[in-house]
Design a protein around this motif. Structure first.
Motif, short mmCIF file in Angstrom:
data_model
loop_
_atom_site.label_atom_id
_atom_site.label_comp_id
_atom_site.label_asym_id
_atom_site.label_seq_id
_atom_site.Cartn_x
_atom_site.Cartn_y
_atom_site.Cartn_z
N TRP A 189 6.24 8.69 -8.79
CA TRP A 189 5.77 8.08 -7.77
C TRP A 189 5.99 8.64 -6.57
N VAL A 190 6.23 9.89 -6.13
CA VAL A 190 6.44 10.62 -5.09
C VAL A 190 5.03 11.28 -4.85
N ARG A 244 4.82 3.16 -3.66
CA ARG A 244 3.22 3.24 -4.21
C ARG A 244 3.19 1.94 -5.24
N VAL A 245 2.12 1.23 -5.10
CA VAL A 245 1.69 0.23 -6.15
C VAL A 245 2.02 0.67 -7.45
N GLY A 246 2.77 -0.03 -8.07
CA GLY A 246 3.10 0.02 -9.56
C GLY A 246 4.38 0.60 -9.73
N ARG A 301 3.07 -5.85 4.04
CA ARG A 301 1.38 -5.54 3.85
C ARG A 301 1.60 -4.46 2.91
N GLU A 302 -0.01 -4.21 2.57
CA GLU A 302 -0.43 -3.04 2.07
C GLU A 302 -1.01 -1.96 3.01
N PRO A 359 -2.61 3.45 -2.97
CA PRO A 359 -2.33 1.94 -2.36
C PRO A 359 -0.65 2.00 -2.43
N LEU A 360 -0.19 1.67 -1.18
CA LEU A 360 1.19 1.40 -0.86
C LEU A 360 1.49 -0.28 -0.46
N HIS A 361 2.81 -0.28 -0.91
CA HIS A 361 3.40 -1.79 -0.49
C HIS A 361 4.43 -1.27 0.71
#
Length: 177
Positions: free
Chosen positions: A34-35, A135-137, A154-155, A164-166
């Protein structure tokens, strides 16, 4: 030297002996999934990263702590504060991040270290807001953010890789240390 002790952990600045164990963590594809783009990092890249983390301490007065287990002295990974300049809409914020080796997952170490880091942000650095970007997920990071009392704000999209990021945030003026 800045150090924080929790019941099980020592959060501290980086030692030369931390390079090899941190490089092992960064070389694990499960950790790096996820990095950034998911690429693993070798010894040289880890050395550059640690040098950069130490420079951030010198420049900003905060940075990424090495996380050491008190019981064994093992390096578990890192947690700490940084400026997320990779994301233009958050580049004026202070973010919290963490990365632990798989042997230390599922034991509450990341949450314990991150909570202590938020206490440091409030009590020692007088910050009134901190964000977390993942990261989303990445449900493990989402869970830690939630345990810290952060809410999804927000995203966004990682401008480097398009993921996509949170973005989560916490108002530290109401944080219960």
């Amino acid at each position: 030297m800045t150090e924080i002790r929790t019941p099980r952990l020592l959060l501290r600045r980086w030692y030369d002996d931390d390079l090899a164990p941190m490089a092992d963590i960064n070389a694990d594809p499960r950790v790096m999934r996820w990095v950034d783009d998911g690429s693993v990092l070798g010894l040289d890249a880890t050395a550059e990263a640690i040098e950069g983390w130490e420079d951030t301490w010198d420049d900003e007065g905060f940075g990424l702590f090495a996380v050491e287990l008190l019981a064994s002295g093992e390096l578990a990974g890192f947690t700490g504060l940084f400026v997320p300049d990779f994301l233009p809409e958050a580049a004026s914020e202070v973010a919290i991040g963490w990365r632990l080796g798989p042997a230390f997952w599922g034991q509450g170490y990341a949450s314990e270290a991150a909570h202590a880091t938020l206490e440091f942000a409030v009590q020692d650095r007088n910050l009134d807001r901190v964000v977390s970007i993942n990261r989303v997920g990445d449900t493990a990071s989402e869970n830690i953010a939630r345990k810290l009392g952060m809410t999804r704000e927000r995203e966004a999209e990682d401008p480097r890789y398009g993921f996509p990021l949170h973005v989560h945030a916490i108002d530290l003026t109401e944080f219960q240390a």
